[in-house]
Write a protein that holds these residues in place. Structure first.
Motif, PDB file in Angstrom:
ATOM      1  N   HIS A 135     -11.580   0.271  -3.279  1.00 27.55           N
ATOM      2  CA  HIS A 135     -10.518  -0.372  -4.064  1.00 27.55           C
ATOM      3  C   HIS A 135     -11.098  -0.905  -5.373  1.00 27.55           C
ATOM      4  O   HIS A 135     -12.163  -1.510  -5.385  1.00 27.55           O
ATOM      5  CB  HIS A 135      -9.902  -1.515  -3.250  1.00 27.55           C
ATOM      6  CG  HIS A 135      -8.644  -2.059  -3.841  1.00 27.55           C
ATOM      7  ND1 HIS A 135      -7.403  -1.692  -3.387  1.00 27.55           N
ATOM      8  CD2 HIS A 135      -8.431  -2.922  -4.863  1.00 27.55           C
ATOM      9  CE1 HIS A 135      -6.476  -2.320  -4.095  1.00 27.55           C
ATOM     10  NE2 HIS A 135      -7.082  -3.075  -4.990  1.00 27.55           N
ATOM     11  N   ALA A 175      -5.349  -1.305   5.870  1.00 29.70           N
ATOM     12  CA  ALA A 175      -6.545  -2.082   5.536  1.00 29.70           C
ATOM     13  C   ALA A 175      -6.999  -2.933   6.710  1.00 29.70           C
ATOM     14  O   ALA A 175      -8.204  -3.101   6.946  1.00 29.70           O
ATOM     15  CB  ALA A 175      -6.274  -2.960   4.320  1.00 29.70           C
ATOM     16  N   THR A 187      -0.041  -4.188   4.987  1.00 27.65           N
ATOM     17  CA  THR A 187      -1.475  -3.924   4.839  1.00 27.65           C
ATOM     18  C   THR A 187      -2.103  -3.385   6.123  1.00 27.65           C
ATOM     19  O   THR A 187      -3.316  -3.505   6.320  1.00 27.65           O
ATOM     20  CB  THR A 187      -2.209  -5.224   4.426  1.00 27.65           C
ATOM     21  OG1 THR A 187      -1.923  -6.238   5.391  1.00 27.65           O
ATOM     22  CG2 THR A 187      -1.776  -5.682   3.058  1.00 27.65           C
ATOM     23  N   GLU A 240       0.812  -1.208   0.000  1.00 28.76           N
ATOM     24  CA  GLU A 240       0.000   0.000   0.000  1.00 28.76           C
ATOM     25  C   GLU A 240       0.847   1.261   0.000  1.00 28.76           C
ATOM     26  O   GLU A 240       0.457   2.279  -0.566  1.00 28.76           O
ATOM     27  CB  GLU A 240      -0.943  -0.007   1.207  1.00 28.76           C
ATOM     28  CG  GLU A 240      -1.949  -1.161   1.144  1.00 28.76           C
ATOM     29  CD  GLU A 240      -2.829  -1.244   2.372  1.00 28.76           C
ATOM     30  OE1 GLU A 240      -2.561  -0.517   3.356  1.00 28.76           O
ATOM     31  OE2 GLU A 240      -3.786  -2.029   2.368  1.00 28.76           O
ATOM     32  N   GLY A 268      -8.830  -0.730   8.957  1.00 30.68           N
ATOM     33  CA  GLY A 268     -10.169  -0.475   8.440  1.00 30.68           C
ATOM     34  C   GLY A 268     -11.136  -1.603   8.746  1.00 30.68           C
ATOM     35  O   GLY A 268     -12.295  -1.370   9.110  1.00 30.68           O
ATOM     36  N   ASN A 269     -10.665  -2.840   8.633  1.00 34.94           N
ATOM     37  CA  ASN A 269     -11.528  -3.981   8.956  1.00 34.94           C
ATOM     38  C   ASN A 269     -11.813  -4.065  10.442  1.00 34.94           C
ATOM     39  O   ASN A 269     -12.948  -4.337  10.865  1.00 34.94           O
ATOM     40  CB  ASN A 269     -10.871  -5.275   8.488  1.00 34.94           C
ATOM     41  CG  ASN A 269     -11.176  -5.591   7.043  1.00 34.94           C
ATOM     42  OD1 ASN A 269     -11.718  -4.774   6.321  1.00 34.94           O
ATOM     43  ND2 ASN A 269     -10.824  -6.782   6.615  1.00 34.94           N
ATOM     44  N   SER A 276      -2.161   4.252  10.562  1.00 30.86           N
ATOM     45  CA  SER A 276      -3.577   4.480  10.264  1.00 30.86           C
ATOM     46  C   SER A 276      -4.356   4.629  11.552  1.00 30.86           C
ATOM     47  O   SER A 276      -4.057   3.975  12.556  1.00 30.86           O
ATOM     48  CB  SER A 276      -4.136   3.311   9.444  1.00 30.86           C
ATOM     49  OG  SER A 276      -5.507   3.504   9.139  1.00 30.86           O
ATOM     50  N   PHE A 334     -11.881  -6.998  -1.710  1.00 34.36           N
ATOM     51  CA  PHE A 334     -11.251  -5.738  -1.346  1.00 34.36           C
ATOM     52  C   PHE A 334     -12.341  -4.697  -1.084  1.00 34.36           C
ATOM     53  O   PHE A 334     -13.434  -4.757  -1.662  1.00 34.36           O
ATOM     54  CB  PHE A 334     -10.332  -5.252  -2.454  1.00 34.36           C
ATOM     55  CG  PHE A 334      -9.181  -6.187  -2.743  1.00 34.36           C
ATOM     56  CD1 PHE A 334      -8.731  -7.079  -1.797  1.00 34.36           C
ATOM     57  CD2 PHE A 334      -8.559  -6.162  -3.979  1.00 34.36           C
ATOM     58  CE1 PHE A 334      -7.678  -7.940  -2.056  1.00 34.36           C
ATOM     59  CE2 PHE A 334      -7.507  -7.014  -4.263  1.00 34.36           C
ATOM     60  CZ  PHE A 334      -7.064  -7.904  -3.303  1.00 34.36           C
ATOM     61  N   SER A 335     -12.030  -3.740  -0.251  1.00 31.42           N
ATOM     62  CA  SER A 335     -13.069  -2.834   0.237  1.00 31.42           C
ATOM     63  C   SER A 335     -12.620  -1.379   0.125  1.00 31.42           C
ATOM     64  O   SER A 335     -11.563  -1.064  -0.418  1.00 31.42           O
ATOM     65  CB  SER A 335     -13.408  -3.181   1.691  1.00 31.42           C
ATOM     66  OG  SER A 335     -12.242  -3.143   2.492  1.00 31.42           O
ATOM     67  N   GLN A 336     -13.450  -0.507   0.647  1.00 34.17           N
ATOM     68  CA  GLN A 336     -13.170   0.917   0.776  1.00 34.17           C
ATOM     69  C   GLN A 336     -12.746   1.571  -0.533  1.00 34.17           C
ATOM     70  O   GLN A 336     -11.755   2.292  -0.603  1.00 34.17           O
ATOM     71  CB  GLN A 336     -12.112   1.159   1.859  1.00 34.17           C
ATOM     72  CG  GLN A 336     -12.588   0.784   3.242  1.00 34.17           C
ATOM     73  CD  GLN A 336     -11.845   1.529   4.322  1.00 34.17           C
ATOM     74  OE1 GLN A 336     -11.779   2.752   4.307  1.00 34.17           O
ATOM     75  NE2 GLN A 336     -11.272   0.804   5.272  1.00 34.17           N
TER      76      GLN A 336
END
Length: 775
Positions: free
Chosen positions: A483, A334, A331, A102, A337-338, A173, A479-481
């Motif tokens: 992507h 990410a 990652t 990332e 985020g999860n 993050s 994949f989320s957000q």
């Protein structure tokens, strides 16, 4: 189970597709995997089995310190070793000395400073693997050892050393989630707890391996065990100073992954040595090096506060989740985020104030592992749910069911569940399963296989108590957000020796999950042919994304389906048949079942080939302040019931049964689905009881299977599985991703059962024997 090979549920209506051939080789059947017999017999070629003429062997010198400045590097003795052909440091890298999934924050070879124990410093190529290893050991590196930053307090303290210059505040993050007003919400019952999850390793049985071959065009061909061919190439090309078209990757046989192969490990090192020497270079990690060479699951410290009313309804949740990402980002963002987006579980909660934070420290780098942020959070919120149930005098299943999300419900991030969400039903299914009997006797004595301690006969049964625990978890799929998540497939249909043959080519990495069976099942169902050939995944076809996030059956399955349908349409045009005809059993067949033309005759002289790209529906990034947004493509749910026997005098645990119920949308291959649920459960059980990378002062102290204990077949409990098939109308064939959700919910169920047996709070996993002893 109804025959699922004859129709597809799409937005509530039935759409005709080709009926699969006999012998259950299409969708809904469980045909033999094409790689299964070879693997069972030990004849399968893994990446570690690769070979080339005039091949050299690569080895890596790694830092013994978690944090130190590199004062000097002396390569003289290594270069003088007979058989050595190259010794490289960061100064020999022709391109950029940075990579990252990332953020490009990770050096290919350390320059100026090492930031974790095991960081690569130099690489060697020699004519024999032992020669390469001896030469690497002869490289003399002078270090100025510095105090490592290894805890949250150290990382976030005022004036703390900057671990990684890309993250000056040591934070990769930070993601809050805010809904309602928890500060004004009132609850009759409040429980608070701090929960800790240790650093778990993916521990794939096949270690990292690759063969790099220099090409005549100045490029390189890399054969590698990986999860993500195209992103490997995107990261490699700038390091090698080459355009992407000159960096060609082909998948080598993969012996398990679980996230460990998402990041680069030895790919750049092998390519650098091959291009420098002009010879093929093979690299294979030892087990000890594998523990140092790939990312692990993020350890976590989580503070949770739950409030509920007297009727057993959740009122609010407050939480802070801190994830240690180690020295480099991988990652982590990410995973944060999860952990934030899934951090309260599959429950309706009107008031939420949570936050997840990902740190950089001088601990080993952490990244993707099965469950990806949801695992850590689930242990905390499910522990809290058990405590609330006890305070309210409710059965733990009943309390969960009262608060369970359902279709039409709103998640913590404000996303409406627009497909089945049978959380309460899954809990009811595992509760209703028959309970196992007590340990059986053999000649008047208990069978040692059924007691804590097993064959060691540590336990004679006197201090053994039985416990039962429940858990349910939620995991996102794909994949989320925001992507751009897609997959590409190429399908060719032709007549070979008078028989129609379909060929499927994707870049989807087969890492043991069974995609090689599913792609053939889809082709047989859609094209009505029996013979399906799979081409080796490589970068000569469009990207399929990573084999992670439980996404490949969804997106690559969708791409294979769509490519097959394009092929079918063209074949029907060649046959001059109307659009309602099908390909079935090697024939062009009318909708009423009447065989019209032999498919091989229609294809005679024609090769029909089409490529399709499948994208799932769009997602959006979480709002950085509120954590709201339609971030996830699909949610998947799994419930577990664990039954354990615990010797409370010795601190030994035997998991007697780990029962699961999961909604899979559509069981594309029921046998593979059950295997994924059971395998995921075993990894969750390992996290609960034995699996932890022990890091002391930033140094890994148990990097081998002697000391890092994964569950064996002797530890495996009974694992009954109930599969629910409630189609997701937005997904190909209505399917849901399967592989991660069982890992999410298994560990909390095992711990809940141990609490039930012992009465102990148990706020940390993995549980150690000493945690079960004493008052």
């Amino acid at each position: 189970m109804d025959n699922p090979g004859t129709s597809e549920q799409t937005s509530g209506r039935e759409t005709a597709v080709a009926t699969r051939p006999p012998a259950d080789s299409g969708i809904g059947g469980s045909p033999l995997r094409p790689d299964g017999i070879l693997k069972a017999k030990g004849a399968f070629a893994y990446a570690s089995d690769l070979w080339a003429d005039d091949m050299l062997w690569g080895a890596t010198l790694r830092s013994p310190h978690p944090r130190a400045r590199i004062v000097s590097v002396d390569l003289g003795e290594a270069l003088a070793t007979p058989g050595v052909e190259a010794v490289l440091t960061h100064e020999d890298i022709p391109g950029r000395n940075l990579y990252g999934l990332e953020t490009a924050d990770t050096p290919v070879l350390a320059a100026g400073e090492v930031r974790y124990h095991g960081e690569p410093v130099a690489i060697v190529a020699a004519d024999h693997p032992e020669t390469a290893r001896r030469a690497a050991a002869r490289i003399k590196v002078a270090y100025e050892v510095l105090d490592p930053v290894v805890t949250e307090e150290q990382a976030l303290a005022a004036g703390a050393p900057v671990v990684n210059p890309h993250w000056p505040d040591n934070i990769v993050s930070r993601q809050p989630v805010r809904r309602g007003d928890p500060d004004r919400a009132t609850a009759d019952v409040v429980v608070r707890g701090r929960y800790t999850v240790g650093m778990q390793d993916q521990a794939p049985l096949g270690p990292e391996a690759a063969l790099a071959v220099p090409a005549e065009d100045g490029g390189v061909d890399l054969f590698v065990a990986t999860q993500f061919l195209h992103v490997d190439r995107q990261q490699l090309a700038p390091v090698l100073g080459l355009p992407e078209e000159k960096v060609r990757l082909t998948l080598g046989g993969v012996g398990g992954a679980f996230g460990a192969r998402e990041d680069l490990t030895l790919q750049a090192h092998a390519c650098l040595l091959a291009l420098h020497t002009g010879k093929p270079v093979k690299m294979v990690y030892s087990r000890e090096e594998s523990f140092l060479g790939h990312v692990h699951r993020h350890p976590a410290v989580m503070d949770y506060e739950h409030g509920a009313d007297r009727d057993g309804r959740l009122v609010y949740v407050k939480a802070r989740v801190v994830l240690d990402g180690g020295a480099y980002a991988s990652t982590t963002a990410a995973v944060v985020g999860n952990a934030a987006g899934l951090g309260i579980g599959p429950y309706h909660v009107p008031h939420i104030a949570t936050e997840a934070i990902g740190l950089v420290t001088n601990n080993p780098p952490c990244g993707a592992m099965r469950g990806f942020g949801a695992v850590q959070a689930c242990f905390a919120y499910e522990s809290q749910m058990d405590r609330l149930a006890a305070e309210l005098g409710l059965h733990p299943v009943e309390f969960r069911q009262r608060n369970a999300l359902a279709e039409g419900g709103v998640t913590a991030i404000g996303q409406v569940l627009d497909s089945p969400a049978p959380v309460a039903e899954l809990l009811g299914m595992v509760r209703a399963m028959p309970l196992p009997g007590e340990a059986s006797g053999t000649g008047g004595r208990p069978d040692p296989r059924e007691l804590p301690g097993g064959y060691s006969w540590s336990t004679r049964g006197e201090g053994v108590r039985r416990g039962i625990g429940y858990s349910v978890g939620v995991k996102n799929v794909a994949f989320s957000q925001g992507h751009d998540d897609y997959s590409t497939a190429r399908v060719r249909l032709e007549a070979v020796a008078g028989e129609p043959v379909a060929t499927v080519h994707t870049a989807a990495a087969e890492v043991g999950q069974g995609g090689v069976a599913v792609w053939t099942q889809i082709a047989r169902t859609e094209l009505g042919v029996e013979r399906v050939v799979l081409e080796t995944p490589d970068t000569q076809v469009g990207s399929a994304g990573s084999t992670s996030a439980s996404r490949q059956t969804y997106v690559t399955g969708g791409a294979v389906r769509d490519a097959c349908r394009l092929v079918r349409e063209e074949v029907l045009r060649l046959a001059g048949r109307p659009g309602n005809c099908l390909l079935r059993g090697g024939k062009v067949t009318a909708a009423d079942g009447l065989a019209l033309d032999d498919l091989a005759d229609v294809l005679d002289g024609h090769t029909v080939e089409h490529t399709a790209e499948y994208r799932h529906r769009a997602t959006s990034a979480l709002d950085p302040e509120t954590g709201q947004g339609d971030a996830f493509v699909q949610y998947t749910f799994c419930a577990h019931r664990a039954v354990v026997d615990v010797d409370v005098e010795l601190g030994l645990v035997k998991v007697v049964e780990l029962a699961a119920a999961q909604d899979v949308g559509r069981a594309m291959n029921p046998q593979a689905v059950a295997g994924q649920i059971q395998g995921g459960g075993m990894q969750g059980m390992g996290l609960a009881l034995t699996e932890e990378i022990v890091v002391r002062g930033g140094v890994v102290v148990n990097g081998s299977f002697t000391d890092y204990l994964i569950p064996t077949i002797a530890d495996a409990p009974a694992m009954p599985v109930q599969i629910l098939e409630l189609a997701d109308p937005h997904a190909p064939y209505g399917l849901r991703g399967v592989g991660e959700a069982p890992t999410v919910s298994a560990a909390p169920a095992v711990v809940a059962a141990i609490r039930d047996a012992t009465g102990k709070a148990l706020a940390r996993i993995p549980i150690r024997p000493e945690d079960l002893l004493g008052d």
